[in-house]
Design a protein around this motif. Structure first.
Motif, short mmCIF file in Angstrom:
data_model
loop_
_atom_site.label_atom_id
_atom_site.label_comp_id
_atom_site.label_asym_id
_atom_site.label_seq_id
_atom_site.Cartn_x
_atom_site.Cartn_y
_atom_site.Cartn_z
N ARG A 44 -4.02 2.88 -4.90
CA ARG A 44 -2.62 3.38 -4.86
C ARG A 44 -1.71 2.40 -4.40
O ARG A 44 -0.48 2.53 -4.28
N SER A 45 -2.18 1.36 -4.32
CA SER A 45 -1.31 0.01 -3.80
C SER A 45 -0.33 -0.39 -5.31
O SER A 45 -0.98 -0.12 -6.47
N THR A 46 0.53 -1.02 -5.02
CA THR A 46 1.63 -1.20 -6.00
C THR A 46 1.79 -2.76 -5.97
O THR A 46 1.97 -3.34 -4.80
N VAL A 47 2.48 -3.14 -7.14
CA VAL A 47 2.94 -4.44 -7.30
C VAL A 47 4.75 -4.24 -7.47
O VAL A 47 5.15 -3.42 -8.22
N ASN A 48 5.40 -4.70 -6.70
CA ASN A 48 7.03 -4.38 -6.68
C ASN A 48 7.60 -5.58 -6.82
O ASN A 48 7.47 -6.85 -6.04
N PHE A 49 8.77 -5.67 -7.75
CA PHE A 49 9.67 -6.65 -7.65
C PHE A 49 10.93 -6.12 -7.31
O PHE A 49 11.44 -5.08 -7.40
N LEU A 50 11.72 -6.80 -6.18
CA LEU A 50 13.07 -6.50 -5.48
C LEU A 50 13.91 -7.65 -5.60
O LEU A 50 13.56 -8.69 -5.44
N ARG A 51 15.25 -7.09 -5.65
CA ARG A 51 16.21 -8.24 -5.82
C ARG A 51 17.55 -7.70 -5.06
O ARG A 51 17.66 -6.40 -5.03
N ALA A 85 -5.39 14.20 2.87
CA ALA A 85 -6.75 13.57 3.30
C ALA A 85 -7.11 12.47 2.45
O ALA A 85 -7.64 11.47 3.15
N TRP A 86 -6.62 12.22 1.38
CA TRP A 86 -6.50 10.65 0.81
C TRP A 86 -6.26 9.55 1.50
O TRP A 86 -6.73 8.47 1.34
N MET A 87 -5.35 10.10 2.64
CA MET A 87 -4.47 8.82 3.27
C MET A 87 -5.67 8.28 4.20
O MET A 87 -5.44 7.15 4.53
N ASN A 88 -6.72 9.13 4.50
CA ASN A 88 -7.70 8.48 5.20
C ASN A 88 -8.88 7.93 4.58
O ASN A 88 -10.01 7.44 5.23
N GLY A 147 0.85 -1.13 -0.01
CA GLY A 147 -0.06 0.04 -0.10
C GLY A 147 0.99 1.29 -0.04
O GLY A 147 2.09 1.12 0.35
N PRO A 148 0.35 2.30 -0.22
CA PRO A 148 1.15 3.58 -0.10
C PRO A 148 1.73 3.83 1.34
O PRO A 148 0.85 3.33 2.18
#
Length: 385
Positions: A71-78, A60-63, A38-39
């Motif tokens: 605003r959720s994201t898919v992330n790849f990390l290495r 305000a959007w955070m509430n 999530g953000p």
């Protein structure tokens, strides 16, 4: 039985915000991870609060829960286990699926995003936008593949970097032989797609010989009643064919042993009886669990190896080398918090030990090395079985 955990690191993925290990894999000292996030939410300092006892988000959007989901994201990390992970992929999405080659050189990632701010659709099915991506250099660079956005992808199962399957709602099964450049839809088994439009298979497995198996429950198919059917399709076949029938069972998970020379075993973790009736308040979903096995030969003979107490909610199954099996379950029948258990067999399911491991925040089992990994906050642990 002692849990047998060995601490690998106490700062796993600590620097990546918001924190979460994601769906990670380990090889040597290296990590890859597919992470839904999530953000990041920030809060106003104390001198700006309307009420000093109530925290207020900075914006305000955070509430707004819908806006946070959007605003959720898919992330790849290495990166190295101890030196921190580097994010090389980030796309919006609340759902994702991935596949990686054994050397981690080729990766596929699908992302699914819904607009949680849109009004409810007449059929209550909010459209999901699905996208498909590929990396041929270990996740350093990514290319978006052509894919119909209205075709959901729930799982990606590949034989190698070029040949594989995408499975989505319906259920639907698509096959590619050219690294995702083009796809051909495969007809699903009888009655698999009867019911809700976003129906899924109960379990899927791609065996070490490239045979895809799909499990699903049917009220009745010919003379077969209230049973789970498991159908199979080899890469050189055009249609699914019946593999086995599990009478009076609902499959939870389907796994194959990693051995391929001379054949391999299939294991199905099931709940005995019909699926839970969510319209009946008296049906709490408690069922006796069962573990069954059969071989990959034609006309296999199914044997039930073990049953599990109905107080346990069966979560999943892993199958390793040399007869190692793990069953994951949760006991939520007590007054306190649910308790997670791992049931372990080292003799092909003949005998079992149960371990109370506490509440892990992620992990996986490596069938090639018979090693289990689990994440407890920032602490990554492993145990060799």
């Amino acid at each position: 039985m002692a849990t047998g955990w060995e601490t690998v690191t106490t700062s796993f993925a600590k620097a990546d915000k918001p924190y979460g290990g994601g769906d990670f894999r380990i090889r040597g000292t290296q990590v890859i991870s597919l992470k839904l996030a999530g953000p990041e939410i920030t809060f106003k300092p104390a001198d700006q609060l309307k009420n000093p006892e109530v925290a207020e988000p900075t914006e305000a959007w955070m509430n707004d829960s819908g806006e946070r989901l959007n605003r959720s994201t898919v992330n790849f990390l290495r990166g190295p286990i101890d030196a921190g992970l580097t994010r090389t992929f980030q796309q919006r999405g609340q759902d994702a699926a991935w596949w990686y080659s054994k050397d981690w050189g080729t990766l596929y990632v699908s992302t699914g995003w819904m607009d949680y701010k849109t009004p409810d659709a007449p059929n209550e099915l909010v459209p999901q936008i699905t996208k498909l991506w590929r990396s041929s250099d270990g996740g350093q660079n990514w290319t978006q593949l052509s894919w119909p956005e209205d075709h959901n992808i729930g799982q990606l199962l590949f034989l190698d970097s070029q040949r594989g399957y995408a499975i989505g709602w319906g259920p639907h099964v698509w096959r590619t032989a050219n690294g995702g450049q083009s796809w051909h839809e495969v007809k699903v088994p009888p009655l698999a797609d009867v019911g809700k439009p976003r129906k899924t298979f109960d379990a899927l497995n791609l065996g070490p010989d490239g045979v895809l198996r799909a499990a699903y429950y049917v009220e009745q198919l010919g003379g077969v009643k209230t049973s789970s059917l498991i159908y199979r399709i080899a890469w050189d076949q055009q249609d699914f064919e019946q593999d086995v029938v599990l009478p009076n069972q609902t499959v939870v998970d389907l796994q194959s042993s990693p051995e391929a020379t001379g054949g391999y075993s299939l294991y199905a973790l099931s709940r005995l009886g019909a699926p839970r009736n969510w319209d009946d308040p008296s049906d709490k979903g408690r069922r006796t669990g069962a573990l069954s096995v059969w071989g990959n030969a034609q006309l296999p003979n199914v044997q039930q190896l073990h049953t599990f107490d109905e107080r346990l909610m069966l979560d999943g199954l892993s199958a390793g080398k040399q007869g190692v099996l793990l069953v994951y379950a949760t006991d939520a029948t007590g007054d306190g918090a649910p308790v997670d258990f791992t049931f372990i067999s080292k003799d092909f399911g003949k005998s079992w030990d149960d371990l109370n491991d506490g509440a892990a925040q992620g992990g996986y089992f490596d069938p090639d090395t018979n090693t289990e990994y689990a994440l407890f906050a920032y602490t990554l642990k492993k145990r060799k079985l």
